[in-house]
Design a protein around this motif. Structure first.
Motif, PDB file in Angstrom:
ATOM      1  N   UNK A  37       1.931  32.434 -44.159  1.00 43.88           N
ATOM      2  CA  UNK A  37       3.240  31.575 -44.721  1.00 43.88           C
ATOM      3  C   UNK A  37       2.815  30.370 -44.888  1.00 43.88           C
ATOM      4  N   UNK A  38       2.202  29.701 -43.502  1.00 41.10           N
ATOM      5  CA  UNK A  38       2.019  28.222 -43.488  1.00 41.10           C
ATOM      6  C   UNK A  38       0.860  27.804 -44.357  1.00 41.10           C
ATOM      7  N   UNK A  39      -0.005  28.456 -44.676  1.00 37.55           N
ATOM      8  CA  UNK A  39      -0.993  28.455 -45.662  1.00 37.55           C
ATOM      9  C   UNK A  39      -0.200  28.184 -47.172  1.00 37.55           C
ATOM     10  N   UNK A  40       0.296  29.067 -47.328  1.00 37.85           N
ATOM     11  CA  UNK A  40       1.407  29.309 -48.476  1.00 37.85           C
ATOM     12  C   UNK A  40       2.277  27.703 -48.893  1.00 37.85           C
ATOM     13  N   UNK A  41       2.877  27.748 -47.775  1.00 36.22           N
ATOM     14  CA  UNK A  41       3.895  26.446 -47.631  1.00 36.22           C
ATOM     15  C   UNK A  41       3.094  25.171 -47.807  1.00 36.22           C
ATOM     16  N   UNK A  83       1.983  26.541 -28.772  1.00 35.88           N
ATOM     17  CA  UNK A  83       2.036  26.009 -29.927  1.00 35.88           C
ATOM     18  C   UNK A  83       0.512  25.429 -30.377  1.00 35.88           C
ATOM     19  N   UNK A  84       0.462  25.510 -31.520  1.00 40.30           N
ATOM     20  CA  UNK A  84      -0.920  25.014 -32.256  1.00 40.30           C
ATOM     21  C   UNK A  84      -1.892  26.115 -32.576  1.00 40.30           C
ATOM     22  N   UNK A  85      -1.584  27.341 -31.873  1.00 36.64           N
ATOM     23  CA  UNK A  85      -2.767  28.356 -32.195  1.00 36.64           C
ATOM     24  C   UNK A  85      -2.596  28.514 -33.867  1.00 36.64           C
ATOM     25  N   UNK A  86      -1.458  28.984 -34.200  1.00 36.03           N
ATOM     26  CA  UNK A  86      -1.295  29.157 -35.836  1.00 36.03           C
ATOM     27  C   UNK A  86      -1.899  27.888 -36.621  1.00 36.03           C
ATOM     28  N   UNK A  87      -1.552  26.838 -36.273  1.00 39.09           N
ATOM     29  CA  UNK A  87      -1.913  25.394 -36.868  1.00 39.09           C
ATOM     30  C   UNK A  87      -3.544  25.348 -37.064  1.00 39.09           C
ATOM     31  N   UNK A  88      -4.267  25.990 -35.731  1.00 34.90           N
ATOM     32  CA  UNK A  88      -5.533  26.025 -35.802  1.00 34.90           C
ATOM     33  C   UNK A  88      -6.015  27.004 -36.630  1.00 34.90           C
ATOM     34  N   UNK A  89      -5.388  28.057 -36.873  1.00 36.67           N
ATOM     35  CA  UNK A  89      -5.806  29.285 -37.665  1.00 36.67           C
ATOM     36  C   UNK A  89      -5.656  28.785 -39.012  1.00 36.67           C
ATOM     37  N   UNK A  90      -4.740  28.033 -39.249  1.00 38.98           N
ATOM     38  CA  UNK A  90      -4.567  27.474 -40.661  1.00 38.98           C
ATOM     39  C   UNK A  90      -5.582  26.543 -41.051  1.00 38.98           C
ATOM     40  N   UNK A  91      -5.855  25.716 -40.256  1.00 34.88           N
ATOM     41  CA  UNK A  91      -6.928  24.593 -39.928  1.00 34.88           C
ATOM     42  C   UNK A  91      -8.349  25.273 -40.441  1.00 34.88           C
TER      43      UNK A  91
END
Ligand code: FPP
Ligand code: MG
Length: 345
Positions: A37-41, A83-91
């Motif tokens: 979802x975050x990548x799509x956004x 917080x930040x785990x999904x950000x890291x996955x997206x990164x």
């Protein structure tokens, strides 16, 4: 139940890979869905529609999402909900996508993940800029993470570039006596293993896992990444294109010095002579010559030796797991080694 479901145009699905603990599986599924979802956004929020379309083409066109999965698994050794785990996955997926844009320019690739590549459709300049945009988005995300994660991000970008540069340059000239195999491992360590290893580490860092576990995950990832690249080389020779979706012997035809090719070239035994001669006599001119070369390579000792090297690396990856606490996440990492050994696509 499988850890990962297939993404739309996925050619190398990890589906069916791991039978894992239901709670872990549920966390991983949620994490992967949130990453998606975050990548799509992220791509949809590009200021210009053309940029959004380019980013969408490369990021949302499927792929195994192996690196985000590694982030989530790394996070399991700390507090995975931080917080930040999904950000890291997206990164890590953005960095990977950026590197693919640039790689396709360098390789003059016509397709990526079964669809025309950006360079094929819009030209090299656009593809380079699309890669730069994705890397910039990754940088913005990294800036919001732990300082150690930011450093991992900058270091892995450097290693990706260095790996690619070393591949481009080839082994150092005779005066430096760089062995072809040492060169091969230096290249794949930079261009493949580095990001897999960093994905595990960055997930663990964001989840506030102890340093010793972050290090063990990094070591596992380096060896797994090398094995993964070797398995790619093996698949180029062995894969059934109807399963892998890749043209059989594509790298061989393009003269890519894959591990089996390097080992065959170094094999001085009489039974390896014919194959060595064919490999040194230039690229096959006809489809028949290509098939002959492929068939000789497939049944060569070089393939057996390359497979043994892959298993050596998987053994080292498994050995690194001994420094991690036993549990469902460690079992999945162990199963990923089996998956790499068995993969057919
Ligand atoms: C694919 O190799 C290449 C990579 C995974 C790394 C590419 C790295 C760069 C272009 C350096 C620049 C990096 C950034 C972050 C912008 P391959 O050609 O062997 O595999 P393929 O068959 O998937 O193309
Ligand atoms: Mg390429």
């Amino acid at each position: 139940m499988a850890v990962l479901t297939r993404t739309t145009h996925d050619r190398g699905s990890l589906a069916g890979m791991a039978q894992c603990d239901p709670e872990l599986e549920s966390r991983l599924r949620q994490g992967m869905a949130a990453t998606e979802d975050r990548l799509r956004a992220c791509v949809a929020q590009a200021r210009h529609p053309f940029t959004a379309a380019l980013a969408d083409r490369v990021v949302m066109s499927g792929g195994k999402r192996l690196r985000p999965l590694m982030v989530l698994l790394g996070a399991e050794f700390g507090e995975p909900g931080r917080a930040g785990v999904v950000d890291a996955a997206m990164l890590v997926e953005l960095v990977h996508a950026a590197s693919l844009c640039h790689d396709d320019v360098m390789d003059q690739a016509g397709t990526r993940r079964g669809a025309p590549s950006i360079n094929a459709v819009h030209g090299n300049r656009t593809a380079v800029l699309a890669g730069n945009w994705l890397l910039a988005k990754g940088g913005a995300i990294a800036a919001g993470l732990e300082r150690e994660s930011l450093l991992l991000h900058t270091r892995v970008t450097e290693r990706l570039v260095e790996g690619q540069l070393r591949e481009l340059a080839g082994p150092a000239p005779d005066a430096f006596h760089e062995d072809a195999l040492a060169h091969y491992f230096a290249v794949i360590s930079g261009k493949s293993a580095s990001l897999i290893s960093v994905s595990l580490r960055i997930g663990a860092v964001q989840a506030a896992a102890p340093d010793a576990l972050v290090r063990a995950l990094g070591t596992y990832g380096e060896h797994l990444g090398l094995a993964f690249q070797i398995s790619d080389d093996l698949l180029d020779v062995t894969s059934d294109s109807s399963v892998s979706g890749k043209e059989q012997g594509k790298d061989l035809a393009a003269g890519v010095p894959s591990l089996p090719v390097l080992l065959a070239l170094a094999d001085q035994r009489p039974k390896a002579r014919k194959l060595r001669e064919l490999l040194t006599s230039g690229r096959p001119a006809t489809a028949r010559q290509h098939r002959r070369l492929l068939s000789l390579l497939r049944s060569s000792d070089a393939m057996t030796d390359a497979r043994a090297m892959m298993h050596d690396r998987l053994g080292l990856a498994r050995a690194a797991l001994a420094d991690l606490p036993a549990g469902p996440a460690r079992s999945v990492l162990d199963e990923i080694c089996d998956f790499v050994a068995r993969r057919d696509r």
